[in-house]
Design a protein around this motif. Structure first.
Motif, PDB file in Angstrom:
ATOM      1  N   TYR A 460      66.392  15.720 -50.679  1.00 33.42           N
ATOM      2  CA  TYR A 460      66.535  15.167 -49.335  1.00 33.42           C
ATOM      3  C   TYR A 460      66.234  13.680 -49.290  1.00 33.42           C
ATOM      4  CZ  TYR A 460      65.937  14.312 -44.371  1.00 33.42           C
ATOM      5  OH  TYR A 460      66.055  13.789 -43.105  1.00 33.42           O
ATOM      6  N   PHE A 461      65.178  13.236 -49.964  1.00 38.82           N
ATOM      7  CA  PHE A 461      64.735  11.851 -49.843  1.00 38.82           C
ATOM      8  C   PHE A 461      65.374  10.892 -50.851  1.00 38.82           C
ATOM      9  CE2 PHE A 461      61.130  13.915 -47.647  1.00 38.82           C
ATOM     10  CZ  PHE A 461      61.104  13.145 -46.487  1.00 38.82           C
ATOM     11  N   PHE A 462      65.982  11.414 -51.933  1.00 36.82           N
ATOM     12  CA  PHE A 462      66.434  10.501 -52.991  1.00 36.82           C
ATOM     13  C   PHE A 462      67.886  10.672 -53.436  1.00 36.82           C
ATOM     14  CE2 PHE A 462      61.808  10.937 -53.491  1.00 36.82           C
ATOM     15  CZ  PHE A 462      61.427   9.604 -53.395  1.00 36.82           C
ATOM     16  N   LEU A 463      68.493  11.841 -53.245  1.00 42.83           N
ATOM     17  CA  LEU A 463      69.845  12.058 -53.743  1.00 42.83           C
ATOM     18  C   LEU A 463      70.888  11.640 -52.716  1.00 42.83           C
ATOM     19  CD1 LEU A 463      71.718  13.247 -55.961  1.00 42.83           C
ATOM     20  CD2 LEU A 463      71.610  15.421 -54.699  1.00 42.83           C
ATOM     21  N   PRO A 481      72.681  -1.401 -49.225  1.00 46.83           N
ATOM     22  CA  PRO A 481      71.346  -1.351 -48.607  1.00 46.83           C
ATOM     23  C   PRO A 481      71.334  -0.644 -47.261  1.00 46.83           C
ATOM     24  CG  PRO A 481      72.277  -3.558 -48.449  1.00 46.83           C
ATOM     25  CD  PRO A 481      73.197  -2.775 -49.336  1.00 46.83           C
ATOM     26  N   ASN A 482      72.471  -0.514 -46.635  1.00 43.89           N
ATOM     27  CA  ASN A 482      72.544   0.146 -45.327  1.00 43.89           C
ATOM     28  C   ASN A 482      72.702   1.658 -45.429  1.00 43.89           C
ATOM     29  OD1 ASN A 482      72.441  -2.346 -43.870  1.00 43.89           O
ATOM     30  ND2 ASN A 482      74.603  -2.682 -44.372  1.00 43.89           N
ATOM     31  N   CYS A 483      72.887   2.139 -46.644  1.00 44.04           N
ATOM     32  CA  CYS A 483      73.073   3.580 -46.844  1.00 44.04           C
ATOM     33  C   CYS A 483      71.783   4.202 -47.358  1.00 44.04           C
ATOM     34  CB  CYS A 483      74.220   3.824 -47.820  1.00 44.04           C
ATOM     35  SG  CYS A 483      74.548   5.573 -48.131  1.00 44.04           S
ATOM     36  N   PRO A 485      69.801   8.034 -48.438  1.00 44.12           N
ATOM     37  CA  PRO A 485      70.200   9.369 -48.915  1.00 44.12           C
ATOM     38  C   PRO A 485      70.538  10.337 -47.786  1.00 44.12           C
ATOM     39  CG  PRO A 485      68.359   8.560 -50.202  1.00 44.12           C
ATOM     40  CD  PRO A 485      68.568   7.563 -49.104  1.00 44.12           C
ATOM     41  N   TRP A 486      69.742  10.330 -46.713  1.00 40.51           N
ATOM     42  CA  TRP A 486      69.959  11.280 -45.632  1.00 40.51           C
ATOM     43  C   TRP A 486      71.128  10.884 -44.713  1.00 40.51           C
ATOM     44  CZ3 TRP A 486      65.444   8.843 -46.894  1.00 40.51           C
ATOM     45  CH2 TRP A 486      65.111   7.704 -46.176  1.00 40.51           C
ATOM     46  N   THR A 487      71.674   9.683 -44.891  1.00 40.11           N
ATOM     47  CA  THR A 487      72.868   9.285 -44.132  1.00 40.11           C
ATOM     48  C   THR A 487      74.095   9.166 -45.040  1.00 40.11           C
ATOM     49  OG1 THR A 487      72.439   6.903 -44.408  1.00 40.11           O
ATOM     50  CG2 THR A 487      71.433   7.998 -42.506  1.00 40.11           C
ATOM     51  N   SER A 488      73.932   9.429 -46.324  1.00 43.95           N
ATOM     52  CA  SER A 488      75.002   9.167 -47.293  1.00 43.95           C
ATOM     53  C   SER A 488      76.196  10.098 -47.140  1.00 43.95           C
ATOM     54  CB  SER A 488      74.448   9.273 -48.724  1.00 43.95           C
ATOM     55  OG  SER A 488      73.934  10.579 -48.968  1.00 43.95           O
ATOM     56  N   SER A 489      76.029  11.239 -46.489  1.00 42.49           N
ATOM     57  CA  SER A 489      77.148  12.176 -46.340  1.00 42.49           C
ATOM     58  C   SER A 489      78.277  11.583 -45.518  1.00 42.49           C
ATOM     59  CB  SER A 489      76.664  13.479 -45.693  1.00 42.49           C
ATOM     60  OG  SER A 489      75.720  14.118 -46.513  1.00 42.49           O
TER      61      SER A 489
END
Length: 549
Positions: A460-463, A481-483, A485-489
């Motif tokens: 959750y915090f790193f992938l 820098p704006n992305c 892990p929890w918003t990367s989807s």
């Protein structure tokens, strides 16, 4: 002719066959993993290699925890070393011939095992040598599949390695239940000796498959690379228009290789913080470690002993049930990873696995399962539900991520470090499990339950979510820098409003131009700080292998 089309791109029958044939490397590992659990309970094996008070009665024979741990775990030490040596070997002699040589080494290990008479150290050394081969195959097979398979089905075909591991485990269980009725050493020697068949199949079959086009280009053999790509996509080499596209792709691969040679990285570069390289090295090593710390091999290595201790009269049958659940559910894992991405399945899977391990450990701790049939059945159900979660999430998912997460210049070395972490924990769990179980019994399940929750937390915090992105776009995402892990989807390359927009435009472009060369960022390499202008992610024949550095 293409076998079928995926999003408009041609997929040849050779692409499917090469993935299946190469995945026999996973079958070899699965078979070697699955057989040892049942062999440890075979009467003749115990009479020859265990410590007995009466050598005419197998029921008086028991393995010391050190001896049992070494017999099981030396395979993992071999795989650890083999994984580190596998990539350089495949680079030197080619992916296919690396697999052939590793199959030969595996056969040597099998012969050493089946010729053991009364010296358990000889059997253990045989497993060590076989482990060297398995480790080498674990590096060569996914590399070969990723470099040769079409991008449109890259994740699924790469995950067949894990599918064949589960099939190998199941086949080992089934053969063991039949062989146990044989008299004398035939019982365990047959199980081990049949292991010679699988490397023979791989060695023979892989020679009829095309070599990796990327390896061929790296060794200045572009004409052979053209043939390899054409076969993978089912393209008729007499079709000049299609072959022009193939030749353009080969030029792209050659350009990419020249770029890599200019920026070739050493092992220390894997630990540099720039461009989140260190971040991804530690992430890959952590994910591979947590795959082992889920506790799956606790059941695969020692399952027969576990279920014998909970009062199951025929623990071999229980092993087959676990193996069948593991194999069948892995098919679901292939679909889940393609349909729902990487992050969500791993998070949900970690929580699910933790829940059932808590049930397993609590039941075994609350009452003595050997005298309480209800508790024993609950523990078996818990184990099956755990395996269901593992085989659909963490089993295939981690192997897919190892091929997607790392930047071009350090990908091979970071992949080796991550895989080595997997084998290291494989060894530690295999060797220390007898000691730990002797000390705390079924409370061991609580340890794995906590590790599953920790793994879900790390995800959750790193992938970052890497599904549906080209390998180069994944690198851009990790450095945005704006992305987070929890918003990367929902992240997408420049020029796209969302991940969904990227997928829809990719499908539309591929359906209109299935054999067109790409002109965007996939075709030629850029530095990490360059912006993806004109960054169409369309991955046609011309872009497929170019992104698989």
């Amino acid at each position: 002719m293409p076998l079928f089309h995926m999003h408009g791109a041609p997929i040849g029958s050779t692409a499917i066959m090469l993935a299946l044939v190469a995945s026999m490397g996973g079958f070899i590992f699965g078979y070697d993993t699955g057989q040892i659990s049942d062999i440890l309970l075979m009467q003749d094996f115990k009479l020859r290699f265990a410590t007995c008070s009466d050598y005419s009665n197998a029921s008086t024979c028991e393995f010391t925890v050190v001896r049992e741990g070494l017999i099981v775990a030396l395979l993992s030490i071999g795989t650890l070393c083999g994984a580190l040596l596998g990539a350089p070997t495949a680079d030197r002699i080619g992916r296919r011939y690396a697999m052939v040589s590793e199959c030969f080494l595996f056969c040597i290990g099998v012969i050493i095992q089946i010729t053991s008479m009364h010296v358990w150290q000889q059997f253990a050394v045989g497993r060590l040598i076989s482990g060297l081969a398995v480790g080498g195959l674990s590096a060569a097979v996914p590399m070969y599949q990723a470099e040769t398979a079409p991008t449109q089905i890259r994740g699924t075909l790469t995950a067949t390695y894990q599918l064949f591991i589960t099939l190998g485990i199941l086949v080992a269980y089934c053969i063991s239940i039949g062989a146990r009725e044989l008299s004398g050493a035939s019982s365990w020697r047959l199980v081990v000796g049949i292991g010679l068949i699988w490397p023979a199949m791989l060695s023979f079959g892989i020679l009829f498959m095309p070599e990796s086009p990327r390896w061929l280009c790296a060794h200045n053999r572009p004409k052979e690379a053209e043939v390899s790509i054409a076969r993978a996509y089912g393209i008729d080499r007499s079709d000049e228009s299609a072959m022009r596209v193939v030749r353009e792709e080969v030029k792209g691969i050659m350009s990419q290789i020249e770029f890599e040679r200019a920026v070739r990285a050493g092992w220390l570069d894997c630990f540099r913080p720039q461009h989140k390289t260190l971040y991804r090295t530690l992430l890959g090593m952590s994910l591979q470690s947590f795959q082992q710390l889920t506790g799956a091999n606790y059941f695969f290595y020692y399952g027969a002993s576990i279920f014998q201790s909970v009062g199951i009269q025929d623990s071999f049958i229980t092993q087959i049930i676990l193996g069948a659940v593991n194999f069948v559910c892995t098919f679901g894992g292939l679909y889940i990873m393609e349909r729902y991405g990487r992050r969500k399945p791993l998070i949900i899977g970690g929580i699910w696995q933790s829940l059932w391990l808590f049930v397993f450990a609590s039941a075994g701790t609350a009452k003595d399962p050997s005298t309480n049939p209800g508790i024993g059945k609950l523990m078996i159900v818990s184990a099956c539900m755990f395996i269901l979660g593992f085989s659909t999430t963490w089993a295939p998912g981690i192997w897919i991520l190892i091929g997607e997460t790392f930047p071009t210049r350090t990908r091979a070395k970071q992949g080796s470090l991550s895989t080595a972490s997997n084998w290291l924990w494989n060894f530690l769990i295999a060797f220390f499990t007898p000691f730990i179980v002797k000390a705390i019994g079924f409370r061991y399940g609580f340890v794995f339950a906590a590790c599953n929750l920790a793994g879900a937390t790390v995800v959750y915090f790193f992938l970052y979510e890497s599904s549906d992105l080209s390998l180069e776009s994944v690198d851009i995402m990790y450095n945005d820098p704006n992305c987070k892990p929890w918003t990367s989807s929902s992240w997408a390359p420049p020029g796209f409003s969302s991940r969904g927009d990227l997928i829809e435009q990719t499908k539309a472009a591929e359906s209109q131009k299935p054999l067109a060369a790409v002109t965007g960022d996939v075709e030629k390499p850029r530095g990490d700080n360059e912006t993806a202008t004109n960054s169409s992610p369309t991955t046609s024949v011309a872009g497929t292998h170019n992104e698989k550095a």
